[in-house]
Design a protein around this motif. Structure first.
Motif, short mmCIF file in Angstrom:
data_model
loop_
_atom_site.label_atom_id
_atom_site.label_comp_id
_atom_site.label_asym_id
_atom_site.label_seq_id
_atom_site.Cartn_x
_atom_site.Cartn_y
_atom_site.Cartn_z
N VAL A 49 33.83 40.56 38.13
CA VAL A 49 33.57 39.29 37.43
C VAL A 49 33.86 38.10 38.34
CG1 VAL A 49 34.29 37.84 35.48
CG2 VAL A 49 33.97 40.29 35.16
N ALA A 50 34.87 38.20 39.18
CA ALA A 50 35.28 37.07 40.03
C ALA A 50 34.61 37.12 41.41
CB ALA A 50 36.79 37.07 40.19
N ARG A 56 33.28 29.52 40.87
CA ARG A 56 33.68 28.33 40.11
C ARG A 56 34.28 28.68 38.75
NH1 ARG A 56 29.06 23.96 40.35
NH2 ARG A 56 30.78 22.75 39.52
N LEU A 57 34.39 29.94 38.45
CA LEU A 57 34.98 30.38 37.20
C LEU A 57 36.48 30.09 37.23
CD1 LEU A 57 34.00 31.91 34.65
CD2 LEU A 57 34.69 34.02 35.77
N SER A 58 36.96 29.40 36.21
CA SER A 58 38.39 29.06 36.17
C SER A 58 39.23 30.32 35.93
CB SER A 58 38.67 28.04 35.06
OG SER A 58 38.55 28.65 33.80
N PRO A 59 40.49 30.32 36.34
CA PRO A 59 41.35 31.48 36.10
C PRO A 59 41.46 31.84 34.61
CG PRO A 59 42.38 30.01 37.66
CD PRO A 59 41.16 29.31 37.15
#
Length: 75
Positions: A49-50, A56-59
């Protein structure tokens, strides 16, 4: 002797001499494994997923995405 809420390791530190047979059983059954399939699967899923395309996906959103994927895959 009163029941206590201390940890198992603390208990065996003081009572190993009096309970040698149970000590051997405790060593076998209180031993924690170093890894587990669910945790390895979660790390693998979070790496997917990361990936670079989603940098740019936030934690927080990454955490929610991995949690939902894990729960939806089980059904």
């Amino acid at each position: 002797m009163q029941p206590s809420t201390v940890s198992a390791l603390f208990f065996w530190k003081f009572h190993y001499v009096h309970l040698p047979l149970l000590l051997n059983l405790a060593k076998v059954h209180l031993d924690a494994c170093g890894t587990s399939v669910p945790s390895e699967s979660a790390f693998s899923c979070s790496a997917f997923v990361a990936r670079k395309e989603r940098s740019r996906l936030s934690p927080e959103n990454l955490s929610y995405s991995v949690f939902l994927k894990d729960k939806l895959d089980k059904n």
